[in-house]
Design a protein around this motif. Structure first.
Motif, PDB file in Angstrom:
ATOM      1  N   ALA A   1       0.812  -1.219   0.000  1.00 49.65           N
ATOM      2  CA  ALA A   1       0.000   0.000   0.000  1.00 49.65           C
ATOM      3  C   ALA A   1       0.843   1.264   0.000  1.00 49.65           C
ATOM      4  O   ALA A   1       0.348   2.335  -0.354  1.00 49.65           O
ATOM      5  N   PHE A   2       2.116   1.158   0.387  1.00 50.46           N
ATOM      6  CA  PHE A   2       2.977   2.329   0.470  1.00 50.46           C
ATOM      7  C   PHE A   2       3.903   2.461  -0.728  1.00 50.46           C
ATOM      8  O   PHE A   2       4.709   3.386  -0.785  1.00 50.46           O
ATOM      9  N   PHE A   3       3.805   1.518  -1.693  1.00 51.07           N
ATOM     10  CA  PHE A   3       4.560   1.651  -2.941  1.00 51.07           C
ATOM     11  C   PHE A   3       4.015   2.832  -3.727  1.00 51.07           C
ATOM     12  O   PHE A   3       2.828   3.145  -3.668  1.00 51.07           O
ATOM     13  N   ILE A   4       4.884   3.459  -4.497  1.00 52.82           N
ATOM     14  CA  ILE A   4       4.420   4.578  -5.316  1.00 52.82           C
ATOM     15  C   ILE A   4       3.583   4.076  -6.491  1.00 52.82           C
ATOM     16  O   ILE A   4       2.685   4.762  -6.978  1.00 52.82           O
ATOM     17  N   VAL A   5       3.868   2.844  -6.958  1.00 49.78           N
ATOM     18  CA  VAL A   5       3.043   2.184  -7.974  1.00 49.78           C
ATOM     19  C   VAL A   5       2.715   0.795  -7.433  1.00 49.78           C
ATOM     20  O   VAL A   5       3.448  -0.160  -7.679  1.00 49.78           O
ATOM     21  N   PRO A   6       1.619   0.652  -6.669  1.00 51.35           N
ATOM     22  CA  PRO A   6       1.329  -0.626  -6.012  1.00 51.35           C
ATOM     23  C   PRO A   6       1.017  -1.761  -6.980  1.00 51.35           C
ATOM     24  O   PRO A   6       1.300  -2.915  -6.689  1.00 51.35           O
ATOM     25  N   GLU A   7       0.408  -1.424  -8.127  1.00 55.38           N
ATOM     26  CA  GLU A   7      -0.016  -2.459  -9.065  1.00 55.38           C
ATOM     27  C   GLU A   7       0.273  -2.029 -10.498  1.00 55.38           C
ATOM     28  O   GLU A   7       0.509  -0.861 -10.779  1.00 55.38           O
ATOM     29  N   GLY A   8       0.234  -2.992 -11.409  1.00 56.60           N
ATOM     30  CA  GLY A   8       0.407  -2.692 -12.821  1.00 56.60           C
ATOM     31  C   GLY A   8       1.800  -3.023 -13.320  1.00 56.60           C
ATOM     32  O   GLY A   8       2.664  -3.497 -12.579  1.00 56.60           O
ATOM     33  N   PRO A   9       2.066  -2.733 -14.603  1.00 54.50           N
ATOM     34  CA  PRO A   9       3.354  -3.091 -15.211  1.00 54.50           C
ATOM     35  C   PRO A   9       4.548  -2.365 -14.613  1.00 54.50           C
ATOM     36  O   PRO A   9       5.679  -2.819 -14.741  1.00 54.50           O
TER      37      PRO A   9
ATOM     38  N   ASP B   1       5.798   6.191  -1.479  1.00 53.76           N
ATOM     39  CA  ASP B   1       5.245   7.526  -1.221  1.00 53.76           C
ATOM     40  C   ASP B   1       4.209   7.534  -0.100  1.00 53.76           C
ATOM     41  O   ASP B   1       3.437   8.482   0.034  1.00 53.76           O
ATOM     42  N   GLY B   2       4.169   6.473   0.717  1.00 50.47           N
ATOM     43  CA  GLY B   2       3.185   6.437   1.794  1.00 50.47           C
ATOM     44  C   GLY B   2       1.781   6.281   1.256  1.00 50.47           C
ATOM     45  O   GLY B   2       1.520   5.406   0.429  1.00 50.47           O
ATOM     46  N   LEU B   3       0.893   7.169   1.692  1.00 47.77           N
ATOM     47  CA  LEU B   3      -0.513   7.058   1.308  1.00 47.77           C
ATOM     48  C   LEU B   3      -0.942   8.070   0.248  1.00 47.77           C
ATOM     49  O   LEU B   3      -2.130   8.312   0.062  1.00 47.77           O
ATOM     50  N   ILE B   4       0.014   8.672  -0.461  1.00 45.99           N
ATOM     51  CA  ILE B   4      -0.336   9.576  -1.552  1.00 45.99           C
ATOM     52  C   ILE B   4      -0.774   8.735  -2.747  1.00 45.99           C
ATOM     53  O   ILE B   4      -0.154   7.729  -3.085  1.00 45.99           O
ATOM     54  N   ILE B   5      -1.848   9.147  -3.400  1.00 44.99           N
ATOM     55  CA  ILE B   5      -2.566   8.295  -4.335  1.00 44.99           C
ATOM     56  C   ILE B   5      -1.807   7.995  -5.624  1.00 44.99           C
ATOM     57  O   ILE B   5      -1.984   6.953  -6.233  1.00 44.99           O
ATOM     58  N   SER B   6      -0.935   8.901  -6.088  1.00 48.82           N
ATOM     59  CA  SER B   6      -0.242   8.664  -7.362  1.00 48.82           C
ATOM     60  C   SER B   6       1.112   9.352  -7.361  1.00 48.82           C
ATOM     61  O   SER B   6       1.393  10.234  -6.549  1.00 48.82           O
TER      62      SER B   6
END
Length: 404
Positions: free
Chosen positions: A155-163, A171-176
């Motif tokens: 959940a704290f990855f800057i890109v949690p899912e996708g390629p 980036d913590g809890l910042i959405i993008s």
């Protein structure tokens, strides 16, 4: 018993609670987007309520400044409907006005916040309280990013899912990533000002550097590098600068040649640098969207659209022209005349009159980023942080550190 509603109390309420609630709802959005997608748009409800409250304040406590703003907004709104209806019914592009209006509203959300609260932002005693709340939010989020890096929390990855999920960045809890770039640079600049000009918070400044590095974002790393050079040029003599730059050049060259782990850490960028070139890597591939989206879209434009805009971001099958390069997207959306008018409005109200060179530097960094990245002018996450941080950064500095 009559209850007297005071403008100042409402404005303070919006900013003190909004700085925290804004962060919480976006954090919930990010977590839900991973684990419970059906609830991942809940932040829209919060921001709609916040904007309604701002409109109520502006109308209830109307004055000449606010009337001028409302007239400007109505002008842009009228041009928006004219240009989009023109695209739909004259040019023949299938646009969806609801989606278009949501995007249009993103440009002006920050103005509603500003004109509802600008009076308390001008008072130093209140501004200090607001900035302390912002710094606590920034540091808390930074610690979450650090924990995410240590424990590999998705959940704290800057890109949690996708390629792109394998790329380095927390980036913590910042959405993008684009939103995180703005948020982290605002925090870095605010804490740097505290350390350098107010002689406080050096440990917090070091933490801010660590948190910014953890994002792995080009925009944040570029902002850090520019801040470093700003600090050197404004505090150190030319003779010492030459020595420092010589040492740094040798160090970076050595790291690049003999430290493969550094290349592995930022392998995402090195891969695109090698395979696609510097421009592709630097813009994140957005440069290719000019050929694939913008040029075909402009073929459908005529003089009306060039003057007052008409960008289609609502239908990817019909020349969607969004590039996420803010300056390009802004002029596509508003046209030449209205694009210039929007930038003037943003400069005079949100940026306002520049009172110190450090603030000028900060604004310059964000303008630079807007040329190759998106979401600064259309950010839904950062407007409340921007108006508070900009007001604080634009305060007259208490002192200037002389060159040594």
């Amino acid at each position: 018993m009559k209850v007297k509603i005071e403008e100042k109390q409402l404005a303070v309420f919006i900013l003190t609670t909004g700085l925290v609630l804004n962060y919480i709802v976006d954090g919930v959005n990010k977590v839900c987007s991973i684990y419970l997608p059906i609830l991942s748009r809940s932040a829209i409800i919060y921001r709609a309520l916040l904007q309604i409250l701002c409109i109520v304040i502006i109308v209830l406590f109307v004055n000449k400044k606010r009337v001028s703003w409302l007239l400007s907004f109505l002008f842009f709104l009228a041009c928006f409907f004219i240009s989009n209806l023109y695209l739909k019914y004259i040019v023949g592009i299938d646009v969806y006005l609801i989606e278009q209006f949501i995007y249009f509203n993103k440009y002006f959300f920050i103005f509603f916040l500003f004109f509802a609260t600008y009076k308390v932002l001008a008072e130093s005693s209140y501004l200090e309280k607001f900035i302390e709340v912002f710094k606590k939010v920034f540091l808390f989020n930074g610690f979450l990013a650090l924990v995410g890096a240590l424990l590999s929390i998705k959940a704290f990855f800057i890109v949690p899912e996708g390629p792109s999920a394998s790329r380095f960045g927390y980036d913590g809890l910042i959405i993008s990533g684009n939103e995180a770039s703005i948020f982290y640079l605002l925090g870095l600049f605010v804490i740097y000002k505290d350390w350098r000009f107010k002689k406080r918070g050096f440990n917090f400044f070091l933490l801010a550097i660590v948190f910014c590095f953890l994002t792995g974002m080009k925009a944040v790393l570029l902002g850090m590098a520019l801040l470093f050079f700003y600090h050197l040029f404004t505090t150190i003599s030319i003779k010492k600068l030459i020595g420092i730059f010589s040492l740094m050049s040798a160090m970076f060259l050595t790291l690049f040649l003999y430290a493969p782990k550094i290349r592995d850490l930022f392998g995402y960028y090195f891969y695109f640098l090698k395979e696609k070139g510097f421009v592709f890597m630097f813009t994140g591939g957005r440069n290719t969207l000019i050929d694939s989206r913008v040029l075909p879209f402009l073929e459908n434009w005529d003089i009306i659209n060039y003057l007052i805009g008409g960008q289609n971001i609502s239908n990817i099958e019909d020349f969607l022209s969004l590039t996420e390069m803010d300056i390009i997207d802004l002029f596509l959306f508003f046209g030449v005349i209205n694009g210039v008018l929007f930038l003037l409005l943003y400069k005079t109200q949100i940026v306002s009159k520049v009172k110190n060179t450090f603030y000028l530097f900060c604004v310059g960094v964000f303008i630079l980023l807007a040329f190759f990245a998106g979401h600064f002018f259309t950010s839904s996450v950062n407007p409340i942080y921007i108006i508070v941080a900009f007001a604080y950064l634009n305060e007259n500095t208490d002192g200037i550190i002389r060159k040594t």
